[in-house]
Design an enzyme around this catalytic site. Structure first.
Site, mmCIF file in Angstrom:
data_model
loop_
_atom_site.group_PDB
_atom_site.id
_atom_site.type_symbol
_atom_site.label_atom_id
_atom_site.label_comp_id
_atom_site.label_asym_id
_atom_site.label_seq_id
_atom_site.Cartn_x
_atom_site.Cartn_y
_atom_site.Cartn_z
ATOM 1 N N GLU A 1 0.811 -1.219 0.000
ATOM 2 C CA GLU A 1 0.000 0.000 0.000
ATOM 3 C C GLU A 1 0.843 1.268 0.000
ATOM 4 O OE1 GLU A 1 -2.749 -3.173 1.628
ATOM 5 O OE2 GLU A 1 -0.648 -2.614 1.907
ATOM 6 N N HIS B 1 -12.366 -4.616 8.740
ATOM 7 C CA HIS B 1 -12.929 -4.315 7.423
ATOM 8 C C HIS B 1 -14.127 -3.379 7.547
ATOM 9 C CE1 HIS B 1 -10.690 -8.037 6.749
ATOM 10 N NE2 HIS B 1 -10.670 -7.752 5.459
#
Length: 653
Positions: free
Chosen positions: A392, A459
């Site tokens: 990322e 999440h």
């Protein structure tokens, strides 16, 4: 020390010597001025000049270099005016960063130099992005990024090398192994025999060279460039050298054994090159004195230039690059789901902006975790719709590198939770770069966020407040399909970094009318959804739909609903008008209460709208716990479960 002068003329050798000597003499002058209090700090590269100078000489003038704070030779070899460099070191508004950055924490597009930040790893990933742009354009150029042996321990080093290797990018990573990270010797930093061995782990070429031999550095970088372009693969170079002074002058070198200092003093790169030139009868003994006089004249001129006073408007104006004017909607309108509006925006942006690159895990053939990018790779190819490794931070850094080259990028996080892995690049590199030295960061990071779908603690987070605290970022959080499309198109056209939050629970549950043609909505403008006079609810994201649903179920209440849409910049005028409309304000958001963005809004209202209030500003937010997995627990976690209680408390006040 053996010097290989293959293909190097006598005139070039003389020029190499001048380029090598000049930064040493500048440093000697700076150390004198440091003792006199005319500069405040200095990071010395004495003894390491051959690496910066040799590498810069080996590249074309228009090839980007990403140096660190011991690479004065990069700046001088690129012939940056010493007067302006000195202003930079003084912290003067006349410097390259207008007094906003220290020493070498700045860049210059004119000289193809990218400015470092103190976190050493991000430079390497930015070089990936620059190299990607060069590759896409078929320029036959490379990017070169410096790091130290200490920097190779950072995660970004591994991410950047991995991305460059996987994508086959023409980038050179140059490690200056100078023996110490501040006071920590290399034996306490890594266990491998030599750092160049790490190249094999990424399937790329590695080279280990004498960093104190300018011609060896020059030839090595030339060979690395040839290999990178011919093979379309990165190259890792480990240049062995030594830091003869402290990490910075205040730290000294007492931790270094005297015998080690003496050994490396005998390997001084300038001393050896002078001996080589004397052997060839090319040495000019007068050059040192003439350069000293030139340096003195430049410094004296800089010292006598007037310094401009602080200007608040200039400081605030430089936080963002100017954004384009909004594009009004026109033509037919279709009913679209939230998720389809986002997909529509991406597809139209790819046509509107041929320089736009999409990057993210599984976004190509698979179409992304939520299938938003499905079909785009067939339309625009894998060069523009790129699957990424699980790196990322490196991918966000590559997005910044693309921006340097005039590209735009969209980086998709599979879930907003995972953006923590790229936090450093966002808050320390993207957010501050325009303020620091006027460089745009045309990077949009899409963040599927929020709870309500049973996805558990990792999440489901609503982490927008991590970024609203950081000046230089734009933070957008739409609630309707129309806003999602218009704001995403605006974000992709904006020259500033934009964090674009998309609530996962809205993707397929919310539909609405959306113009078919491209349009943009101005970032930073809120929208009134209901105009009432008893109670104002200020909200965004999923909170908008909770508020609208509540208003429909309680028609006896006249509720004013303001959808912020953008959290940074924030529409303070709309907030003031919402307060004035009812005198009672409830701030509703899904994020947990403590440290949530609602606290900032409440504080602003209390400070600026107190005379308009008939009751305390109240907040309705989710519990101060991680987001639980089980449906019943998640339901009680969410702010929605406490909305009625909060409204009734405020109404009765």
């Amino acid at each position: 020390m053996y010097f290989d002068r293959t293909h190097i003329s006598d005139d070039e050798l003389r020029a190499f010597y001048k380029a090598l000597l000049y930064p040493r003499l500048v440093e000697e002058k700076m150390l004198l001025l440091l003792r006199q209090g005319k500069v405040s700090k200095w990071f010395s590269g004495i003894g390491q000049e051959a690496i910066a100078v040799g590498a810069t000489l080996a590249l074309d003038q228009d090839e980007w270099i990403l140096p660190l704070h011991r690479n004065l030779g990069v700046f001088t070899t690129r012939q940056m005016p010493l007067q302006q460099l000195f202003h930079q070191w003084q912290g003067s508004p006349l410097g390259y960063s207008k007094g906003r950055e220290r020493s070498f924490h700045f860049g210059s597009r004119a000289h193809h130099i990218f400015g470092m930040i103190s976190h050493l790893g991000p430079q390497l990933s930015v070089a990936d992005g620059i190299a990607l742009a060069l590759q896409l354009e078929g320029e036959g150029k490379v990017a070169l990024a410096f790091t130290g042996e200490g920097g190779t321990s950072e995660g970004e080093f591994h991410e950047a090398l991995n991305v460059a290797a996987v994508w086959g990018l023409p980038v050179i990573f140059l490690i200056e192994n100078n023996g110490y990270g501040l006071s920590t010797p290399v034996r306490e930093q890594f266990r491998c025999e030599q750092l160049v061995d790490k190249a094999a782990g990424y399937g790329i070429r590695g080279m280990r060279i004498d960093g104190n031999n300018i011609l060896e550095v020059y030839h090595a970088v030339q060979e690395a460039k040839r290999h990178a372009l011919q093979e379309q693969q990165p190259v890792l170079i480990e240049a062995m050298t030594f830091r003869m002074r402290g990490h910075e002058e205040a730290s000294g070198t007492k931790y270094v054994p005297p015998a080690l200092l003496e050994y490396w003093a005998q390997r001084d790169p300038i001393l050896h090159f002078e001996q080589f030139l004397q052997y060839l009868n090319l040495f000019d003994a007068s050059l040192r004195e003439s350069l000293k006089q030139e340096i003195d004249l430049d410094i004296q001129a800089a010292l006598h230039e007037p310094v401009h006073a602080f200007n608040l408007d200039d400081e605030l104006a430089d936080m963002y690059a100017p954004a384009p004017a909004p594009l009004a909607p026109a033509g037919a309108v279709s009913e679209k789901r939230f998720i389809d509006a986002i997909a529509d925006a991406l597809q139209q942006a790819m046509s509107l902006h041929p320089e736009l690159i999409l990057m993210g895990q599984d976004i190509a053939e698979y179409g992304g975790a939520f299938k938003i990018t499905e079909g785009l790779v067939a339309l625009y190819g894998k060069e523009r719709v790129r699957n990424t490794p699980l790196c990322e931070s490196a991918i966000i850094g590559a997005g910044l590198g693309l921006s340097v080259m005039g590209y735009r990028s969209m980086v998709e996080m599979q879930f907003a939770d995972f953006v923590s892995c790229g936090f450093n690049q966002i808050v320390n590199n993207l957010a501050r770069i325009h303020y620091r030295w006027g460089q745009n960061a045309n990077v949009v990071i899409r963040l599927p966020a929020g709870a309500g779908v049973g996805a558990g603690p990792f999440h489901s987070q609503s982490n927008e407040a991590w970024f609203t605290h950081t000046p230089g970022l734009k933070v957008v959080y739409p609630a309707t399909p129309e806003d999602a499309k218009g704001l995403l198109l605006a974000a992709l056209a904006d020259p500033n970094p934009v964090l674009f939050f998309e609530h996962k629970a809205l993707y397929r549950s919310i539909s609405g009318p959306v113009p078919d043609a491209p349009y943009t909505i101005e970032i930073g403008k809120a929208k009134v959804l209901l105009d009432g006079d008893e109670l104002s609810i200020i909200t965004y994201g999923a909170g908008v739909h909770w508020a609208l649903e509540y208003a429909q179920l309680h028609e006896d209440l006249s509720i004013h609903i303001l959808d912020l849409r953008s959290l940074q910049p924030l529409d303070y005028n709309a907030i003031r008008e919402a307060v004035a409309a009812t005198g009672k304000v409830l701030i509703l958001h899904e994020a947990t209460l403590t440290g949530g963005f609602g606290g900032e809004i409440a504080a602003w209202i209390a400070e600026h709208c107190f005379h308009l209030l008939d009751a305390p500003v109240m907040r309705c937010a989710s519990l101060d716990t991680p987001v639980p997995f089980a449906a019943e627990l998640e339901g009680h976690f969410l702010a929605k479960s406490r909305l009625h209680e909060c409204v009734q408390k405020l109404v009765k006040y």
